[in-house]
Design an enzyme around this catalytic site. Structure first.
Site, PDB file in Angstrom:
ATOM      1  N   CYS A 127       0.860  -1.181   0.000  1.00 26.15           N
ATOM      2  CA  CYS A 127       0.000   0.000   0.000  1.00 26.15           C
ATOM      3  C   CYS A 127       0.892   1.226   0.000  1.00 26.15           C
ATOM      4  O   CYS A 127       1.631   1.463   0.963  1.00 26.15           O
ATOM      5  CB  CYS A 127      -0.925  -0.007   1.215  1.00 26.15           C
ATOM      6  SG  CYS A 127      -2.040   1.411   1.266  1.00 26.15           S
TER       7      CYS A 127
ATOM      8  N   CYS B 251      -3.246   7.180  -4.931  1.00 26.10           N
ATOM      9  CA  CYS B 251      -2.958   5.741  -4.875  1.00 26.10           C
ATOM     10  C   CYS B 251      -1.505   5.470  -5.260  1.00 26.10           C
ATOM     11  O   CYS B 251      -1.128   5.582  -6.430  1.00 26.10           O
ATOM     12  CB  CYS B 251      -3.897   4.939  -5.769  1.00 26.10           C
ATOM     13  SG  CYS B 251      -3.732   3.159  -5.573  1.00 26.10           S
TER      14      CYS B 251
END
Length: 317
Positions: free
Chosen positions: A88, A238
């Site tokens: 992530c 992201c």
């Protein structure tokens, strides 16, 4: 009463909850092995942390663990409301900012161990964080899928630490006012991908859908809308999605090695990305910033009917 100690932050708008203590012992071994123990034996802890009433559909948890690799300053397992993430990007930036807040690291270069590999991080003196992500690459291009209500949607399948379907087709402009329409569209694309059996390498599940285009603010920068597993869109640009996009740009010859790519998210917040070539793809470096939003004790009472989170299997029909 059981207690977990956590620190919350957000990276360009996307939350990260770092679990410091109180979690069951996952034993030794690699982060991938410990993630499997987490999944198999302690998944109710994931939902207790990331799901309502303590969390939300947007919450990404980061379980802080001792690294197996002695070069690393920390190990981490990322998870959300529906499962586990290999890597992530925004969460690694949030974790790095949290480690700095705790006084565990200072400005400079560090290594963080994840289930999909070691990630380099640099804490800048001004508080920004750069992450050297895992090797990212495009696995397939020109992949067409029939999406009910939208016709044929064409995109790339790319790896950036998670599997992405990346398309330039959007039914509406990429601005915040159109979040409901973009949410419906990307969820429809996700369902169509699943129904068609489209996968990444090694039968990897494509669980992120990314829509790319020009930012409508006149900056000339790119903007994306990323739908994450669990049905919540990414408030940040992201990190793994930007990495996957860099791999596609490199494969198409649209971005030179070392050139800066500014990637806005749907909120208009931005990451900077550069890459260097490696193997079948690229090694991305993503730079962004996180801010600490809270420090808390999460309490789990034995008689609470939603002690382990509000999940489909925890709600009576």
């Amino acid at each position: 009463m059981q207690t977990l100690h956590v620190i919350d932050s957000h990276t360009a708008g996307e939350p990260t909850r770092v679990v410091l203590s109180g979690f069951p012992d996952l034993g030794g071994g690699s982060l991938a092995e410990r993630r499997e123990r987490f999944r198999e034996r302690h998944d109710h802890w994931r939902s207790a942390i990331a799901c309502e009433p303590r969390g939300s559909d947007t919450m990404v948890g980061a379980l802080l663990l001792p690294p197996a690799d002695p070069r690393c300053c920390a190990g981490v397992i990322f998870f959300n409301n529906v499962g586990y993430l290999g890597m992530c990007g925004h969460g690694t930036i949030g974790l790095t900012r949290t480690l700095a807040h705790l006084g565990r690291i200072g400005p400079g270069e560090h290594l963080v161990e994840t289930p999909v590999g070691v990630v380099g991080v640099r804490l800048h003196a001004d508080g920004r964080v750069s992450i050297d992500n895992v090797e990212s690459y495009r696995a397939a291009t020109g992949v067409a899928v029939e999406v009910p209500g939208h016709g044929t949607v064409v995109g790339d399948v790319a790896w950036g630490g998670n599997w992405f379907f990346i398309t330039g087709q959007s039914p509406v402009p990429l601005d915040f006012a159109h979040v409901p329409a973009l949410t419906a569209y990307t969820l429809a694309v996700q369902r169509a991908i699943d129904a068609a059996g489209i996968r990444g390498d090694g039968d990897g599940v494509i669980d992120h859908v990314e829509v790319n285009g020009q930012a409508p603010d006149g900056s000339g920068q790119a903007r994306n809308f990323v739908m994450c597993p669990g049905g919540a869109y990414d408030r940040s640009p992201c990190g793994t999605g930007t990495s996957a996009k860099l791999a596609c740009l490199a494969a198409d010859g649209k971005l030179a090695e070392g050139a800066v790519w500014v990637q806005q998210g749907i909120l208009g917040s931005a990451f900077e990305g550069v890459y260097r070539r490696s193997g079948r793809g690229v090694l991305p470096r993503i730079t962004g910033q996180a801010w600490i939003t809270g420090r808390a004790e999460l309490l789990i009472e034995a008689d609470d009917p939603f002690a382990w989170g509000i999940r489909a299997d925890a709600v009576r029909a």
